[in-house]
Design an enzyme around this catalytic site. Structure first.
Site, mmCIF file in Angstrom:
data_model
loop_
_atom_site.group_PDB
_atom_site.id
_atom_site.type_symbol
_atom_site.label_atom_id
_atom_site.label_comp_id
_atom_site.label_asym_id
_atom_site.label_seq_id
_atom_site.Cartn_x
_atom_site.Cartn_y
_atom_site.Cartn_z
ATOM 1 N N ALA A 33 0.905 -1.348 0.096
ATOM 2 C CA ALA A 33 -0.343 -0.218 -0.095
ATOM 3 C C ALA A 33 0.426 1.234 -0.348
ATOM 4 C CB ALA A 33 -1.043 -0.113 1.165
ATOM 5 N N ASN A 34 2.189 1.608 0.095
ATOM 6 C CA ASN A 34 2.643 2.521 0.383
ATOM 7 C C ASN A 34 2.899 3.026 -1.327
ATOM 8 O OD1 ASN A 34 4.616 -0.302 0.137
ATOM 9 N ND2 ASN A 34 6.048 2.077 -0.394
ATOM 10 N N GLY A 36 2.576 3.204 -5.637
ATOM 11 C CA GLY A 36 1.807 2.903 -7.019
ATOM 12 C C GLY A 36 0.463 2.514 -6.711
ATOM 13 N N SER A 161 -2.490 -9.649 -14.462
ATOM 14 C CA SER A 161 -1.232 -8.754 -15.772
ATOM 15 C C SER A 161 -2.068 -8.766 -16.473
ATOM 16 C CB SER A 161 0.308 -8.535 -15.355
ATOM 17 O OG SER A 161 1.096 -7.830 -16.608
ATOM 18 N N TYR A 186 8.379 -13.826 -13.784
ATOM 19 C CA TYR A 186 6.995 -12.991 -13.709
ATOM 20 C C TYR A 186 5.832 -13.021 -13.897
ATOM 21 C CZ TYR A 186 4.133 -8.508 -13.563
ATOM 22 O OH TYR A 186 3.354 -7.782 -12.843
#
Length: 323
Positions: A33-34, A36, A161, A186
């Site tokens: 949450a910090n 982007g 994504s 990824y």
């Protein structure tokens, strides 16, 4: 398929953060949450009245993000939670704290992730990207599920994504003990996210629960995700190139957060859906229902991934198998 009363599937071209509605009294947990997309999701949820638990790996960065939000918003109710998704002991400790301190959990936003990092294993012996992006969120969701299913109309939103389309699941090696291309890896974790949501949504529906599981993707969005946690010179180059491309072509993080917020709050979505930008190639624009790849809709692979994930994390879900 279970629906919220009065809701219909829609590809509305007008949905915006203002449509999140009144979230007063709701409790949300956002991983990563910090910065982007996680930061923007936290900002909107808090601005609409929700109490938001900011689950982050770096407490100093989380505190700075909280202080910034509190200085910008007219109202905010924010709480910091230490969470390292690559460490199952940290995941268990975080879940125990949430359960002990909160009688309800309306929204779980599985957002945090790493991308394109060199091969490395976690303290639990699992590949870093798979551990952080999939296994950690699988464990966290399972450990919080009892709190979620006892909260009326709660939702679980997992961020995937477009890159899931090139991912390849190895059901016999989910932990990825053998190194492979970092970008394929990824993409595979993002495919795992979608298979997880598909199986979870089936299980929740089969069990008659009113909790919904959805997935979302941000399209092409500027963020600091690329190369997160990487230290090699090659990874630093990749990170710089990703940032240059994003700065020129990608949408702002606030735009990338819209599909996540839509999945979390809109009355016009339903259990199991995948929400993404509705513009050209699903890269930009207001949120709409997206179609995951054929591999992401493979029920047999989803079931095998689920079984392997329970085995690797030691977290057993209290929901029946999907049908």
């Amino acid at each position: 398929m279970q629906r919220i009363p009065g809701s219909e599937v829609t590809n509305s071209a007008t949905w915006s953060a203002a449509d999140a509605g009144d979230l007063t009294g709701r409790v949300a947990l956002v991983t990563g949450a910090n910065s982007g997309i996680g930061y923007e999701t936290t900002r909107v949820l808090s601005d609409h009245g929700a109490h938001v638990i900011m689950a982050c790996r770096n407490r100093e960065k989380a505190a700075r993000a909280r202080d910034k939000l509190e200085s910008q918003l007219d109202r905010s109710s924010l709480e910091l939670l230490d969470l390292d998704l690559s460490d199952l002991a940290s995941v268990r400790a975080a879940a125990e704290r949430v359960v002990s301190q909160h009688a309800r959990l309306d929204l779980l936003i599985n957002n945090a992730g790493v991308m394109g990092t060199p091969y490395g294993q976690t303290v639990d012996g699992y590949e870093q990207q798979m551990a952080t992006n999939h296994l950690g969120h699988f464990a966290l969701t399972g450990l919080l599920l009892d709190r979620l299913v006892t909260t009326e109309r709660s939702r679980i939103v997992t961020v995937s994504s477009h890159m899931h389309r090139v991912g390849r699941i190895r059901p016999d090696d989910i932990a990825t003990t053998k190194p492979r291309n970092s970008w394929i890896q990824y993409s595979t974790t993002k495919l795992a996210n979608l298979l997880f949501v598909a199986e979870l949504s089936r299980r929740l529906e089969a069990g008659g629960f009113r909790t919904w599981a959805l997935a979302a993707h941000p399209g092409w969005t500027r963020s600091n995700l690329a190369g997160t946690g990487a230290s090699s010179s090659k990874s630093r180059v990749r990170r710089r190139l990703s940032r240059v491309a994003g700065a020129n072509l990608g949408q702002a993080a606030a735009g990338g957060a819209l599909p996540v917020l839509c999945a979390a709050t809109s009355l016009h979505v339903r259990n199991g859906q995948y929400i993404g930008p509705g513009g050209a190639f699903g890269m930009f624009g207001p949120p709409r229902v997206a179609r995951p790849s054929r591999r992401a809709r493979d029920t047999e692979t989803a079931a095998r991934l689920w079984a392997a994930s329970e085995e690797l994390t030691g977290v057993r879900y209290s929901v029946p198998a999907g049908v």
